[in-house]
Design an enzyme around this catalytic site. Structure first.
Site, PDB file in Angstrom:
ATOM      1  N   SER A   4       1.050  -1.241  -0.025  1.00  0.00           N
ATOM      2  CA  SER A   4       0.158  -0.025   0.102  1.00  0.00           C
ATOM      3  C   SER A   4       0.787   1.154   0.093  1.00  0.00           C
ATOM      4  CB  SER A   4      -0.698   0.039   1.341  1.00  0.00           C
ATOM      5  OG  SER A   4      -0.128   0.450   2.354  1.00  0.00           O
ATOM      6  N   ASP A   5       0.451   2.307  -0.431  1.00  0.00           N
ATOM      7  CA  ASP A   5       1.019   3.626  -0.134  1.00  0.00           C
ATOM      8  C   ASP A   5       0.755   4.091   1.118  1.00  0.00           C
ATOM      9  OD1 ASP A   5       2.418   5.874  -0.673  1.00  0.00           O
ATOM     10  OD2 ASP A   5       1.461   6.407  -2.246  1.00  0.00           O
ATOM     11  N   TYR A   6       1.603   5.016   1.858  1.00  0.00           N
ATOM     12  CA  TYR A   6       1.489   5.258   3.053  1.00  0.00           C
ATOM     13  C   TYR A   6       0.080   5.648   3.721  1.00  0.00           C
ATOM     14  CZ  TYR A   6       3.103   8.262   7.197  1.00  0.00           C
ATOM     15  OH  TYR A   6       3.269   8.793   8.632  1.00  0.00           O
ATOM     16  N   THR A   7      -0.274   4.508   4.516  1.00  0.00           N
ATOM     17  CA  THR A   7      -1.712   4.738   5.120  1.00  0.00           C
ATOM     18  C   THR A   7      -2.583   4.408   4.245  1.00  0.00           C
ATOM     19  OG1 THR A   7      -2.193   6.986   5.345  1.00  0.00           O
ATOM     20  CG2 THR A   7      -0.938   5.891   7.148  1.00  0.00           C
ATOM     21  N   GLY A   8      -2.560   3.993   2.971  1.00  0.00           N
ATOM     22  CA  GLY A   8      -3.288   3.717   1.795  1.00  0.00           C
ATOM     23  C   GLY A   8      -4.676   2.805   2.545  1.00  0.00           C
TER      24      GLY A   8
END
Length: 764
Positions: free
Chosen positions: A304-308
């Site tokens: 995932s992207d950051y906190t996606g």
């Protein structure tokens, strides 16, 4: 030097990308990584791990021991400390950390994981190594303007060598998003608006990051193609915004650079923040499972992207953290970055039957297989060496490449009266503008480990180039977005005292990058006032633009006799600009994005459709496709860029003008340099399918050559086209092309006529 454009297999990565992908060696490697019959060692580990330990292998956190830049870009979780992360590693609740603080940090964490954890599975150390490590290269958008994929490969190779020396195994790069709306700030991290150039740069950067001796080499880092997918297509150019595009557009425009990256061997990809037609990419099973794994055979891992995954709640797609974890995980996100949702919720989700154990094992298997490919099971410390960390970074050789790549990224937009190159003696030069001097706004956005303090500014570069350094002065005149008391008066005085002005203006590095969308892509008003005042002195002005996107230029900036696009060039910014200003090397880069007349044209890109009412050449006509104020065209087109030579195109030859169904068409043009300076010209081949079952763009770049021409020299440039180069996705979304008429241009930009002709594709 010559660039051949694109290989036969890479050419197939457009409409027929799937065929090429299925035949590639990289695909076979990834398919093995995704197989249930993985290595005995991995299967043994899986059999011994608890569900909590498996969830830990899918949890990646921002390093608590990190530098200021890392914390600013990716803040650590509240309450996280280095000791708490050591405890997580000890308890098997962590697969790795990102943007940490070098080899010593990695050594301490890896020691705990290998000596004190139950399973002794090595940690993975990741980082945002986007355009260099300690040696900083031009931002990727600038480097794409070189039209030299081998240069991007070389700088990525150096970045990997430096990063690996600091213990880094995995970089969150390259960003391969096609960006066609210049209001979006993150276009600075990619290769621009064109699919062919995007594919070539994606593959080159993957090869550079991952090296040539296998991923287990101590100077290789795992590449991560991001952001999957269509992140650059957010409505209104607004970062994180919704995306609603057709499957045809996804497959024709946004998928191909990812396919090129995977074909080059990238074993990881990052899900994008945006929702796609109402389903967030982070929970989009069609994207992450059906297309990525089942259709393309990708066997690497998805992060995932950051906190996606956490953001699925704000999207309104998940009710709470537990549901967000379930949705992201079942869709195909293997590693959760930063939220901790997988660590906290997967054990219970598996226990309740909401997540199958088979899916958990699949994700862990993918992660362990990548760690195995990186050589971490053989030697968990292979990239952790404090001595290498000091000897491999910012070497003279690396800085020389930084200067070379910066020079070759600078675009000359205008050079009226051949004002450039400037003489190195006998003229007083005033550097004016917020970027005239100082250790700021040099390296550009998204650099974690480099610094402006270690970079060379414009004043230092110009002074070093002049026979008499006392002939140059530097005056700010204005701030970036605010006026300075007495600034314009001081700048006017400096201009009047000089023979030539170099106006260093544009965007600060905080004006581009993530979360830096702009509603008006212009030079800020205080700098425009400065430019007008300096122009009013009547002194010759060279504009040196600093920017991370295409800009809509106007007024005194547009009217300056010479304009250089200098982007954010990194460690050797000042010397590289000086090299171009004084003709040590001529400008050879071209625009990888279209510079519009006005912001209101965005998204503008050269490969647009003709519409049913195109405006004929010449003045705007009523009831035709144009704006009231400006034409449906670029001010400075994709592919545009001048040299210090005088380049002429002539003598287009297309054989008999017929391309047989299974044959080849040879296209030849003569390029001449009628000037007195050596020149490097990017010769571009564009094609238009005149009538097709799906409407086609007005032009599409099919290949390019970069050639060197001495004064007075002429060179014949040859391209070859085959039917496969003309494929598009038909009504059934399958690759096709129909017999008929095609227009062709060999030209210096996407809008220039160059030399033009036509040919016919003949049915079998």
């Amino acid at each position: 030097m010559e660039i051949t454009g694109i290989s036969r297999r890479a050419a197939l990565l457009g409409a027929s990308a799937v065929t090429a992908w299925l035949a590639s060696p990289a695909r076979a490697l990834m398919a093995a990584a995704d197989s249930a019959a993985s290595s005995p060692m991995i299967e043994s580990l899986l059999a011994q791990m608890t569900v909590a330990e498996k969830a830990g292998q899918l949890t990646l956190l921002a390093a608590a021991w990190a530098g200021g830049a890392a914390n600013a870009l990716n803040p650590i979780k509240a309450g996280a400390t280095f000791d708490s992360q050591l405890a997580e590693a000890r308890n098997g609740r962590l697969t790795g950390v990102f943007n940490g603080n070098g080899a010593e940090m990695a050594r301490q964490m890896q020691t705990v994981a290998m000596r004190e954890s139950r399973m002794k599975i090595p940690l993975l150390f990741a980082a945002d190594v986007i355009h260099g490590f300690r040696t900083v290269f031009p931002v990727p958008l600038a480097e794409a303007g070189s039209f030299e994929p081998e240069l991007a490969e070389r700088t990525a190779r150096i970045a990997a060598v430096e990063a690996a020396a600091a213990g880094i195994d995995w970089t969150f790069a390259p960003m391969v998003d096609i960006a066609r709306d210049q209001r979006w700030g993150r276009g600075v991290e990619g290769a621009g608006e064109d699919v062919l150039l995007g594919r070539m740069m994606a593959a080159a950067r993957v090869r550079g990051f991952q090296g040539y001796k296998g991923l287990a080499a101590d100077d290789a880092v795992l590449a991560c193609a991001k952001h999957f997918v269509a992140y650059g297509a957010g409505e209104g150019g607004l970062d994180y915004n919704s995306v609603d595009v057709s499957e045809r557009t996804l497959r024709s425009v946004y998928f191909p650079p990812f396919q090129a990256a995977f074909d080059a061997g990238a074993l990881s990809t990052m899900a994008s923040f945006n929702d796609l037609s109402g389903i967030p990419a982070t929970a989009n099973a069609w994207l992450l499972d059906q297309v990525l794994h089942k259709e393309w055979g990708f066997g690497g891992m998805v992060v995932s992207d950051y906190t996606g995954d956490e953001e699925l709640i704000a999207h309104g797609y998940a009710a709470d953290a537990r549901e967000a974890a379930r949705l992201a995980f079942l869709a195909g996100v293997d590693i959760s970055m930063q939220s901790g949702f997988y660590r906290d919720h997967l054990p219970e989700l598996v226990a309740s039957g909401a997540v199958p154990m088979a899916r958990l094992d699949q994700a862990v298997r993918r992660v362990l297989r990548v760690k195995q490919a990186l050589g971490l099971f053989d030697n968990p410390f292979r990239r952790i060496d404090p001595k290498r960390e000091t000897t491999r970074v910012r070497t003279k050789a690396n800085l020389a490449v930084a200067r070379q790549s910066a020079r070759r990224s600078i675009v000359l937009l205008k050079n009226d009266g051949e004002l450039l190159p400037l003489p190195r003696s006998g003229k007083r030069i005033a550097l004016i503008g917020p970027f005239a001097q100082g250790q700021q706004d040099l390296i550009g956005p998204w650099n974690v480990y480099g610094s402006d303090a270690e970079s060379v500014d414009l004043l230092s570069g110009v002074r070093a180039a002049l026979a008499d350094p006392s002939l140059v002065t530097a005056t700010a005149g204005s701030g970036i977005e605010e006026a300075l008391p007495g600034g314009i008066e001081a700048a006017v005085a400096a201009a009047k005292a000089a023979d030539i002005v170099v106006l260093a203006i544009g965007e600060g590095q905080r004006m581009s990058g993530e979360a830096q969308s702009r509603d008006d892509i212009v030079v800020p008003a205080p700098q425009m006032a400065l430019a007008a005042a300096v122009a009013a002195t009547g002194k010759p002005v060279v504009v040196a633009l600093r920017n991370g996107r295409a800009l809509a230029l106007s007024g005194a900036v547009l009217n300056a006799p010479a304009i250089l696009v200098t982007w954010f060039l990194g460690s050797q910014s000042g010397p590289a600009i000086a090299d171009i200003l004084f003709g040590v090397e001529g400008p050879s880069a071209r625009l990888p994005v279209s510079f519009p007349y006005a912001t209101g044209q965005e998204p503008y890109y050269y490969a647009h459709k003709n519409t049913g009412r195109p405006n004929p050449p010449g003045e705007p006509q009523e009831y035709k496709a144009h704006y009231r104020e400006v034409p449906n065209a670029a001010r400075f087109a994709f592919g545009h860029g001048l040299t210090y030579g005088r380049i002429a195109y002539s003598d287009l030859r297309l054989g008999d003008g017929r391309l047989a169904w299974d044959g080849a068409l040879t296209i030849t043009a003569t390029i001449a340099n009628n000037g007195t300076h050596m020149a490097e010209e990017v010769v571009q081949l564009y094609v238009q399918d005149v009538a097709a079952s799906i409407t086609q763009p007005v032009r599409l770049l099919k290949a390019f050559r970069k050639i060197s021409l001495l004064p007075g020299a002429r060179q014949e440039v040859v391209f070859t086209l085959r039917r496969e180069d003309l494929l598009f996705l038909g009504p059934d979304l399958q690759p096709t092309v129909e017999p008929g008429l095609f227009r062709v241009w060999v030209a210096p930009s996407a809008q220039a006529e160059g030399v033009a002709g036509q040919f016919t594709l003949v049915a079998a």
